[in-house]
Write a protein that holds these residues in place. Structure first.
Motif, PDB file in Angstrom:
ATOM      1  N   ARG A 167     -11.590   1.211  -5.808  1.00  0.00           N
ATOM      2  CA  ARG A 167     -11.500  -0.235  -6.017  1.00  0.00           C
ATOM      3  C   ARG A 167     -10.774  -0.770  -6.763  1.00  0.00           C
ATOM      4  NH1 ARG A 167     -16.837   1.359  -4.327  1.00  0.00           N
ATOM      5  NH2 ARG A 167     -18.020   1.532  -6.314  1.00  0.00           N
ATOM      6  N   LEU A 168     -10.781  -0.520  -7.888  1.00  0.00           N
ATOM      7  CA  LEU A 168     -10.854  -0.973  -9.210  1.00  0.00           C
ATOM      8  C   LEU A 168      -8.815  -0.517  -9.065  1.00  0.00           C
ATOM      9  CD1 LEU A 168     -12.942  -0.768 -11.226  1.00  0.00           C
ATOM     10  CD2 LEU A 168     -12.241  -3.201 -10.014  1.00  0.00           C
ATOM     11  N   LEU A 169      -8.099   0.545  -8.933  1.00  0.00           N
ATOM     12  CA  LEU A 169      -6.658   1.020  -9.355  1.00  0.00           C
ATOM     13  C   LEU A 169      -6.528   0.297  -8.474  1.00  0.00           C
ATOM     14  CD1 LEU A 169      -7.756   4.101 -11.429  1.00  0.00           C
ATOM     15  CD2 LEU A 169      -6.482   1.641 -12.408  1.00  0.00           C
ATOM     16  N   LEU A 170      -6.914   0.502  -7.047  1.00  0.00           N
ATOM     17  CA  LEU A 170      -5.503   0.243  -5.940  1.00  0.00           C
ATOM     18  C   LEU A 170      -5.574  -1.157  -5.446  1.00  0.00           C
ATOM     19  CD1 LEU A 170      -5.502   4.436  -4.281  1.00  0.00           C
ATOM     20  CD2 LEU A 170      -3.386   3.054  -6.543  1.00  0.00           C
TER      21      LEU A 170
ATOM     22  N   TYR B 157       1.080  -1.359  -0.314  1.00  0.00           N
ATOM     23  CA  TYR B 157      -0.319   0.041   0.132  1.00  0.00           C
ATOM     24  C   TYR B 157       0.586   0.998  -0.155  1.00  0.00           C
ATOM     25  CZ  TYR B 157      -2.925  -4.251   1.525  1.00  0.00           C
ATOM     26  OH  TYR B 157      -3.498  -5.374   1.630  1.00  0.00           O
ATOM     27  N   GLU B 158       1.982   1.159   0.798  1.00  0.00           N
ATOM     28  CA  GLU B 158       2.969   2.487   0.586  1.00  0.00           C
ATOM     29  C   GLU B 158       3.763   2.348  -0.424  1.00  0.00           C
ATOM     30  OE1 GLU B 158       6.062   2.581   4.095  1.00  0.00           O
ATOM     31  OE2 GLU B 158       3.970   1.408   5.182  1.00  0.00           O
ATOM     32  N   VAL B 159       3.608   1.553  -1.119  1.00  0.00           N
ATOM     33  CA  VAL B 159       4.668   1.191  -2.871  1.00  0.00           C
ATOM     34  C   VAL B 159       3.483   2.039  -3.376  1.00  0.00           C
ATOM     35  CG1 VAL B 159       5.068   0.236  -4.868  1.00  0.00           C
ATOM     36  CG2 VAL B 159       6.047  -0.187  -2.219  1.00  0.00           C
ATOM     37  N   GLU B 160       2.353   1.783  -3.606  1.00  0.00           N
ATOM     38  CA  GLU B 160       1.375   2.317  -4.872  1.00  0.00           C
ATOM     39  C   GLU B 160       0.775   3.421  -4.625  1.00  0.00           C
ATOM     40  OE1 GLU B 160      -2.661  -0.339  -4.558  1.00  0.00           O
ATOM     41  OE2 GLU B 160      -0.668  -1.615  -5.773  1.00  0.00           O
TER      42      GLU B 160
END
Length: 391
Positions: free
Chosen positions: A284-287, A217-220
């Motif tokens: 919801r779909l990109l991350l 989550y941090e990388v994204e």
């Protein structure tokens, strides 16, 4: 809730299961545990692929669905004439019938509420990444192992240091300059390749899972899709969502408008609620929302107390309220079984494989009464399945 049905695949005659947040399957070697896991993982990946493309046309070809499954998991010889697979969630359902070689797909009533997972299959052969020094020269058709190696490379470049892993006294560090992993314990420094089999099993497993359940989550937040295909996928998805949420009567010349900026593009709405719904749908779909992890034999080469510590940490990941992670684990360890029985998890499912009169195997979901009986018997449950699998 996920419902998975498998008929006549490998040694399996039938499996018909409802999956929860924590799933555990036990049974004899060669009884189909890995078959259930690989198909559950594959169907989860197919669902994700269809959701991100908002289309199942990729699997319209009669051979695509089964050929991808066979190739990725090296499962040639597992498919029978009457192999059948069915998968259903709130978002969609699909079936594959090998007899007629047909793949069918239907959207579910909660189609637009799908949340993007990171799907990962962690094979029992994960120690190979520690034993093989030069993967670029390795020729193998085991795509699942190569994928795990790629995920491990990503994970260790992010989780560069970890001290006293799971209270074992083992510390880990990754040097991205020399591209090597260093293990320390009681002052001794070793490369992962030269460490014990227990370390070679624990370190990649822990670092990988830690990245999937926390670091990703941090990388994204810091990076966007880099490849052309990723950018094209994101753009196509945003176009579809924009068509769904924006008002076709929008007056773009009006001063009262809301602009949503995503992936370097501006999407104009005349209604703030529409803009809000569009952004939520896109996120919801990109991350990545959560991880869905299929883990073979986490106990491999681990001392029983370390097995307990590992499962205690995994339970924390399952209980994470922000990211509702899903685990599906195959095990031969009574310590792992007993630990999960003690936890009394709300969405715990226990599956048992058992032989049929034809020499194949079926899968039973343990009832509450079965679970209590298995817990009372402790490790003896592994020696006496019959009371819990009698039809």
């Amino acid at each position: 809730m996920k419902h998975l049905t498998i008929r006549h695949f490998g040694p399996l005659e039938e499996a018909d299961i409802d999956m929860g947040r924590m799933n555990l399957i036990i049974g004899l070697q060669g009884s189909g545990k890995s078959c259930v896991m690989m198909i559950a993982c594959y169907c989860t990946w197919v669902e994700k692929r269809i959701a991100l493309r908002q289309s199942a046309v990729e699997f319209a070809d009669s051979d695509t669905f089964i050929d991808n499954l066979i190739s990725y998991y090296h499962a040639r010889g597992y498919v029978h004439t009457d192999t059948y697979i069915s998968y259903q969630t709130d978002y969609m359902s699909f079936t594959y019938d090998h007899k007629s070689k047909t793949f069918s797909h239907r959207w579910g009533k909660h189609h637009w509420e799908y949340k993007r997972p990171k799907v990962s299959y962690v094979p029992a052969e994960r120690n190979m990444i520690s034993l093989v020094s030069n993967w670029s020269r390795l020729e193998t058709s085991y795509d699942n192992i190569l994928d795990f190696k790629a995920d491990w490379d990503t994970a260790r470049s992010f989780v560069k240091n970890e001290n006293n892993i799971l209270g074992t006294g083992i510390s880990y560090a990754y040097d991205d300059i020399i591209g090597d992993t260093v293990i320390t314990r009681t002052g001794n420094v070793l490369n992962l390749t030269n460490s014990s089999s227990g370390m070679q099993s624990l370190i990649p497993q822990f670092v990988h899972l830690d990245y999937l359940t926390k670091g990703i989550y941090e990388v994204e937040k810091e990076t966007n899709e880099k490849s052309f295909s990723d950018k094209q996928l994101a753009n196509n998805l945003l176009d579809i969502l924009y068509q769904r949420y924006y008002d076709k009567q929008t007056d773009f010349s009006s001063e009262k408008k809301t602009i949503v900026h995503l992936r370097g593009r501006d999407f104009v709405f005349s209604d703030g609620d529409q803009a809000k719904q569009f952004r939520k749908g896109a996120m919801r779909l990109l991350l990545t929302d959560h991880a869905e992890i299929f883990l073979e034999e986490p106990e491999s080469n681990l001392f029983p107390p370390t097995q307990f510590q590992l499962m205690n940490w995994i339970v924390e990941m399952v209980n994470d309220r922000k990211h509702k992670n899903v685990f599906f684990i195959a095990t031969h360890s009574p310590y792992i079984l007993n630990h999960l029985l003690q936890e009394n998890l709300k969405e715990f499912r226990l599956y048992l494989t058992y032989p049929t009169s034809e020499g194949f195997y079926k899968v039973k979901t343990a009832t509450e009464e079965d679970i209590q009986g298995i817990y009372d018997n402790g490790s003896d449950a592994f020696f006496n399945f019959e009371p819990f699998t009698t039809e």
